[in-house]
Write a protein that holds these residues in place. Structure first.
Motif, PDB file in Angstrom:
ATOM      1  N   ASN A 133      31.050  34.244  47.813  1.00  0.00           N
ATOM      2  CA  ASN A 133      32.588  34.170  47.506  1.00  0.00           C
ATOM      3  C   ASN A 133      33.247  34.656  46.424  1.00  0.00           C
ATOM      4  O   ASN A 133      32.563  34.854  45.476  1.00  0.00           O
ATOM      5  N   ALA A 134      34.583  35.104  46.434  1.00  0.00           N
ATOM      6  CA  ALA A 134      35.169  35.860  45.320  1.00  0.00           C
ATOM      7  C   ALA A 134      35.490  34.639  44.577  1.00  0.00           C
ATOM      8  O   ALA A 134      35.790  33.308  44.621  1.00  0.00           O
ATOM      9  N   PRO A 135      35.613  35.049  42.963  1.00  0.00           N
ATOM     10  CA  PRO A 135      36.116  33.991  42.256  1.00  0.00           C
ATOM     11  C   PRO A 135      37.422  33.330  42.421  1.00  0.00           C
ATOM     12  O   PRO A 135      38.167  33.813  43.028  1.00  0.00           O
ATOM     13  N   LEU A 136      37.681  32.000  42.012  1.00  0.00           N
ATOM     14  CA  LEU A 136      39.052  31.489  42.230  1.00  0.00           C
ATOM     15  C   LEU A 136      40.069  32.242  41.563  1.00  0.00           C
ATOM     16  O   LEU A 136      41.032  32.412  42.384  1.00  0.00           O
ATOM     17  N   LEU A 137      39.985  32.547  40.365  1.00  0.00           N
ATOM     18  CA  LEU A 137      41.139  33.229  39.617  1.00  0.00           C
ATOM     19  C   LEU A 137      41.087  34.779  40.013  1.00  0.00           C
ATOM     20  O   LEU A 137      40.060  35.431  39.735  1.00  0.00           O
ATOM     21  N   ARG A 138      42.250  35.403  40.290  1.00  0.00           N
ATOM     22  CA  ARG A 138      42.116  36.715  40.356  1.00  0.00           C
ATOM     23  C   ARG A 138      41.820  37.210  38.937  1.00  0.00           C
ATOM     24  O   ARG A 138      42.648  36.822  37.849  1.00  0.00           O
ATOM     25  N   GLU A 139      41.493  38.598  38.729  1.00  0.00           N
ATOM     26  CA  GLU A 139      41.188  39.118  37.429  1.00  0.00           C
ATOM     27  C   GLU A 139      42.294  39.328  36.687  1.00  0.00           C
ATOM     28  O   GLU A 139      42.570  38.960  35.510  1.00  0.00           O
ATOM     29  N   LEU A 163      43.531  36.123  34.582  1.00  0.00           N
ATOM     30  CA  LEU A 163      42.711  35.409  33.391  1.00  0.00           C
ATOM     31  C   LEU A 163      43.630  35.304  32.212  1.00  0.00           C
ATOM     32  O   LEU A 163      43.404  34.403  31.693  1.00  0.00           O
ATOM     33  N   TRP A 211      45.854  32.489  32.434  1.00  0.00           N
ATOM     34  CA  TRP A 211      45.373  31.209  32.429  1.00  0.00           C
ATOM     35  C   TRP A 211      44.598  31.076  30.972  1.00  0.00           C
ATOM     36  O   TRP A 211      44.777  29.795  30.560  1.00  0.00           O
ATOM     37  N   LEU A 245      44.055  24.484  38.373  1.00  0.00           N
ATOM     38  CA  LEU A 245      43.085  25.381  39.266  1.00  0.00           C
ATOM     39  C   LEU A 245      42.773  24.988  40.803  1.00  0.00           C
ATOM     40  O   LEU A 245      42.764  25.903  41.545  1.00  0.00           O
TER      41      LEU A 245
END
Length: 206
Positions: free
Chosen positions: A2-8, A11, A14, A31
């Motif tokens: 799975n891809a990380p929750l937050l887009r790069e 970050l 965030w 989140l």
């Protein structure tokens, strides 16, 4: 995988927002709502992903400026300090503007993001499809297992009292078909779980 929750690209915003989200479990709420928004975006091709995800990351930063002892008076089934809900939107616009200026991407429509934050709780209508998705992700969180666990920790209410409050306070204000179905599905699962014992009695003897 799975891809990380937050887009790069989210970050930096965030990390800048986190110091403002350490009240009333707003960091966790943000989140989970972000994750819900990503799903709603997949079902709404006309929406702008950058505007929606930036707005959901920053929508509750204004609660940081509200007296912590008054927070629970602003929410719930019978709130007595609704003025604080509006206050957190106003403060949120100020804080979000600064965060985006210092950590956001220049190609994102910052004014569109701020317009969503300014009214995300007090205006129950959809000003745009982007606004609708943010509002549905925000309110939809309440119907998740995480939202139920957090909110029931604030109030001494049973699971079914919580569900009835959701149906009275949140469901009527869901703005998209996808958001409404999502919330109804979560609520149906909670109701079903409460009845498991009734239908499982004697199952081993069948």
């Amino acid at each position: 995988m799975n891809a990380p929750l937050l887009r790069e690209q989210d970050l930096a915003m965030w990390n800048a927002a986190r110091p403002y989200l350490d009240v009333r479990n707003n960091d966790e709420h943000t989140l989970v709502a972000y994750g819900l928004a990503k799903v709603l975006l997949k079902l709404t091709p006309d929406a702008d992903e950058d505007i929606v995800l930036t707005a959901i990351l920053l929508h509750d930063v204004g609660w940081k400026k509200i007296d912590p002892d008054l927070l629970l008076l602003a929410i719930g089934r019978n709130p007595t300090r609704k003025d604080l809900v509006r206050d957190h939107e106003v403060y949120g616009v100020e804080i979000a503007r600064e965060i985006m200026a210092n950590h956001g991407r220049s190609d994102i429509d910052a004014e569109a993001v701020l317009a969503i934050i300014d009214g995300h709780d007090t205006d129950k209508t959809a000003r745009s499809i982007n606004d609708a998705i943010v509002k549905d992700a925000d309110k939809g969180w309440r119907a998740t297992a995480h939202g139920m666990r957090i909110i029931r920790g604030w109030y001494d209410i049973s699971v079914m009292e919580y569900v009835e409050t959701l149906e009275a306070v949140s469901l009527p204000f869901m703005l998209t078909d996808a958001g409404r179905a999502m919330a109804q599905g979560y609520i149906a699962a909670i109701r079903a779980e409460q009845e498991l014992e009734t239908y499982m009695k004697g199952a081993a003897d069948v």
